[in-house]
Write a protein that holds these residues in place. Structure first.
Motif, PDB file in Angstrom:
ATOM      1  N   LYS A 133      14.629 -16.128  24.062  1.00  0.00           N
ATOM      2  CA  LYS A 133      13.301 -15.732  24.536  1.00  0.00           C
ATOM      3  C   LYS A 133      13.379 -15.064  25.910  1.00  0.00           C
ATOM      4  O   LYS A 133      14.305 -15.316  26.687  1.00  0.00           O
ATOM      5  CB  LYS A 133      12.379 -16.962  24.625  1.00  0.00           C
ATOM      6  CG  LYS A 133      12.016 -17.570  23.283  1.00  0.00           C
ATOM      7  CD  LYS A 133      11.023 -18.707  23.452  1.00  0.00           C
ATOM      8  CE  LYS A 133      10.571 -19.246  22.107  1.00  0.00           C
ATOM      9  NZ  LYS A 133       9.784 -18.234  21.345  1.00  0.00           N
ATOM     10  N   PHE A 134      12.381 -14.203  26.171  1.00  0.00           N
ATOM     11  CA  PHE A 134      12.212 -13.661  27.505  1.00  0.00           C
ATOM     12  C   PHE A 134      11.729 -14.777  28.437  1.00  0.00           C
ATOM     13  O   PHE A 134      11.039 -15.711  28.014  1.00  0.00           O
ATOM     14  CB  PHE A 134      11.171 -12.540  27.495  1.00  0.00           C
ATOM     15  CG  PHE A 134      11.635 -11.264  26.837  1.00  0.00           C
ATOM     16  CD1 PHE A 134      12.426 -10.367  27.528  1.00  0.00           C
ATOM     17  CD2 PHE A 134      11.265 -10.968  25.540  1.00  0.00           C
ATOM     18  CE1 PHE A 134      12.852  -9.187  26.929  1.00  0.00           C
ATOM     19  CE2 PHE A 134      11.666  -9.798  24.927  1.00  0.00           C
ATOM     20  CZ  PHE A 134      12.475  -8.895  25.626  1.00  0.00           C
ATOM     21  N   SER A 135      12.061 -14.669  29.718  1.00  0.00           N
ATOM     22  CA  SER A 135      11.566 -15.639  30.703  1.00  0.00           C
ATOM     23  C   SER A 135      10.046 -15.645  30.725  1.00  0.00           C
ATOM     24  O   SER A 135       9.415 -16.702  30.815  1.00  0.00           O
ATOM     25  CB  SER A 135      12.092 -15.299  32.101  1.00  0.00           C
ATOM     26  OG  SER A 135      13.492 -15.358  32.141  1.00  0.00           O
ATOM     27  N   ARG A 136       9.444 -14.463  30.675  1.00  0.00           N
ATOM     28  CA  ARG A 136       7.989 -14.309  30.549  1.00  0.00           C
ATOM     29  C   ARG A 136       7.751 -13.243  29.492  1.00  0.00           C
ATOM     30  O   ARG A 136       8.425 -12.209  29.465  1.00  0.00           O
ATOM     31  CB  ARG A 136       7.330 -13.871  31.860  1.00  0.00           C
ATOM     32  CG  ARG A 136       7.482 -14.884  32.996  1.00  0.00           C
ATOM     33  CD  ARG A 136       8.612 -14.535  33.898  1.00  0.00           C
ATOM     34  NE  ARG A 136       8.771 -15.441  35.009  1.00  0.00           N
ATOM     35  CZ  ARG A 136       9.767 -15.339  35.892  1.00  0.00           C
ATOM     36  NH1 ARG A 136      10.658 -14.372  35.801  1.00  0.00           N
ATOM     37  NH2 ARG A 136       9.866 -16.212  36.879  1.00  0.00           N
ATOM     38  N   GLY A 137       6.811 -13.515  28.621  1.00  0.00           N
ATOM     39  CA  GLY A 137       6.565 -12.605  27.519  1.00  0.00           C
ATOM     40  C   GLY A 137       6.281 -11.183  27.981  1.00  0.00           C
ATOM     41  O   GLY A 137       5.573 -10.956  28.962  1.00  0.00           O
ATOM     42  N   VAL A 138       6.845 -10.222  27.263  1.00  0.00           N
ATOM     43  CA  VAL A 138       6.608  -8.807  27.542  1.00  0.00           C
ATOM     44  C   VAL A 138       5.214  -8.442  27.035  1.00  0.00           C
ATOM     45  O   VAL A 138       4.898  -8.654  25.858  1.00  0.00           O
ATOM     46  CB  VAL A 138       7.678  -7.935  26.861  1.00  0.00           C
ATOM     47  CG1 VAL A 138       7.356  -6.454  27.014  1.00  0.00           C
ATOM     48  CG2 VAL A 138       9.064  -8.254  27.432  1.00  0.00           C
ATOM     49  N   LEU A 139       4.387  -7.897  27.915  1.00  0.00           N
ATOM     50  CA  LEU A 139       3.022  -7.528  27.556  1.00  0.00           C
ATOM     51  C   LEU A 139       2.948  -6.034  27.274  1.00  0.00           C
ATOM     52  O   LEU A 139       3.296  -5.214  28.130  1.00  0.00           O
ATOM     53  CB  LEU A 139       2.057  -7.897  28.685  1.00  0.00           C
ATOM     54  CG  LEU A 139       0.608  -7.404  28.561  1.00  0.00           C
ATOM     55  CD1 LEU A 139      -0.030  -7.863  27.255  1.00  0.00           C
ATOM     56  CD2 LEU A 139      -0.211  -7.873  29.750  1.00  0.00           C
ATOM     57  N   LYS A 140       2.518  -5.694  26.070  1.00  0.00           N
ATOM     58  CA  LYS A 140       2.302  -4.299  25.683  1.00  0.00           C
ATOM     59  C   LYS A 140       0.807  -4.067  25.513  1.00  0.00           C
ATOM     60  O   LYS A 140       0.135  -4.857  24.836  1.00  0.00           O
ATOM     61  CB  LYS A 140       3.026  -3.984  24.365  1.00  0.00           C
ATOM     62  CG  LYS A 140       4.535  -4.021  24.458  1.00  0.00           C
ATOM     63  CD  LYS A 140       5.185  -4.046  23.081  1.00  0.00           C
ATOM     64  CE  LYS A 140       4.652  -3.005  22.146  1.00  0.00           C
ATOM     65  NZ  LYS A 140       5.274  -3.073  20.805  1.00  0.00           N
ATOM     66  N   ALA A 141       0.310  -2.987  26.095  1.00  0.00           N
ATOM     67  CA  ALA A 141      -1.115  -2.665  25.976  1.00  0.00           C
ATOM     68  C   ALA A 141      -1.261  -1.168  25.732  1.00  0.00           C
ATOM     69  O   ALA A 141      -0.744  -0.352  26.510  1.00  0.00           O
ATOM     70  CB  ALA A 141      -1.873  -3.073  27.232  1.00  0.00           C
TER      71      ALA A 141
END
Length: 352
Positions: A133-141
């Protein structure tokens, strides 16, 4: 038209009387929280950006409190799966946000192997590194700028440089060899995360090469680090056939800082100071749609502005950073994109 895109590490933005991480005591008192939201609000007003990607958001309400009373109060806002205990990314936009996605899982299993000459007489058998997993989720917008322009904005917060140490050992008691290993563990995680981001970006480009992409966030490495270069991509080899070079250029991103540096007489770009080292950990990258040398570019980067007056060098200053002030500077890139052509009115009485 000009659009402004920004990145803002809010540093532990949580409402008053709430603990974060594994702490048992509240992180902010009511008074400290009011000062923090006031400071962030004023900073946002100074930046005056159209699209802002945030890092270290613990609660959506805390971010909404920062926007209250501003022209941004009713803008579209999305926070990536906040739990109140751990930081996540977020985005606010003057333009409509038409689609969002949070990617928590790395898109591959990373296999490590070494040069055979370095492993003889043993075989160089790949070893899977068990990071999932990523340390913090990748946000796509996906954001609709106008009728003709839909862009993808990717908000990142990669693994910090804080060393990963065995249980029972902290940074203050660890030996230098232990710290060295801990720093390399963090680097390995951050590097694999950057490869994961690169895979996500390449998949997006393969799916729709016409869609412009902006990448922004706290990447926790200098802009020239291997991790950041993995995300940006290398210039294609100049001796490749022209068709292949054009194809590969579509996968290369532009560092907005570099474009600004080429236009400036001096370069004082930094967003973070640690032990007297001035670093640019917060970055803005733009896809090749905005490259000056791209004959088919759809816009250009006008300039890049830093808001870092609050970042203190504790090696030379006796000042102490207040708890309500963020420890990162903010970055704003101004982008020019042409206005959509107005429809041509039909001529009355015209005949074929």
């Amino acid at each position: 038209m000009k659009i402004s895109i920004a990145t803002f590490n809010a540093e532990n933005l949580v409402t008053a009387d709430k603990p974060i991480y594994e702490d048992s005591h509240p992180h902010y008192s009511q008074a400290q929280y009011r000062k923090k939201t006031d400071w962030i609000r004023n900073q946002l007003l100074r930046m005056n950006a159209d699209i802002i990607g945030f890092q270290e958001i613990f609660e959506e309400q805390a971010l909404r409190d920062c926007l209250t009373g501003t022209h941004m109060e009713n803008w579209p806002l999305y926070v990536a799966n906040p739990t109140g205990k751990n930081p996540v990314n977020a985005i606010v936009s003057r333009f409509p946000i038409v689609k969002t996605e949070v990617i928590e899982d790395l898109p591959f299993v990373f296999d490590f192997f070494d040069d055979k000459k370095m492993t003889e007489p043993f075989d160089s058998i790949p070893v899977n590194i068990p990071l999932k997993k990523f340390s913090r989720g990748v946000l796509k917008a996906e954001i609709k700028i106008n009728e003709n322009l839909l862009v993808l904005v990717v908000v990142l917060h990669l693994k910090s440089k804080r060393p990963l140490l065995p249980e029972g050992i902290d940074r203050d008691t660890a030996t230098y060899p232990e710290l060295a290993k801990g720093n390399v563990r963090s680097l390995i995680r951050r590097a694999i995360e950057s490869c994961g981001v690169r895979q996500i970006l390449s998949d997006e480009i393969d799916q729709d090469e016409t869609k412009p992409i902006f990448i922004l966030g706290d990447l926790n490495d200098n802009d020239t680090a291997v991790t950041n270069q993995a995300i940006i991509g290398e210039d294609p080899f100049h001796k490749l056939p022209r068709e292949e070079r054009v194809k590969r250029w579509q996968h290369v991103f532009q560092n907005c800082k570099d474009i600004q540096a080429r236009k400036s007489i001096e370069n004082f770009h930094y967003t973070y100071i640690h032990n007297g080292h001035y670093e640019s950990l917060d970055n803005l990258f733009a896809s090749n749609h905005f490259a000056d040398l791209n004959a088919r570019k759809i816009g250009r980067i006008i300039d890049v502005r830093l808001y870092n007056d609050h970042v203190i060098d504790d090696k030379t200053s006796m000042d102490k950073k207040p708890i309500y002030v963020t420890d990162h500077g903010q970055v704003v890139a101004n982008i020019y994109v042409p206005e959509p052509n107005p429809p041509v009115p039909a001529m009355r009485g015209a005949s074929l």
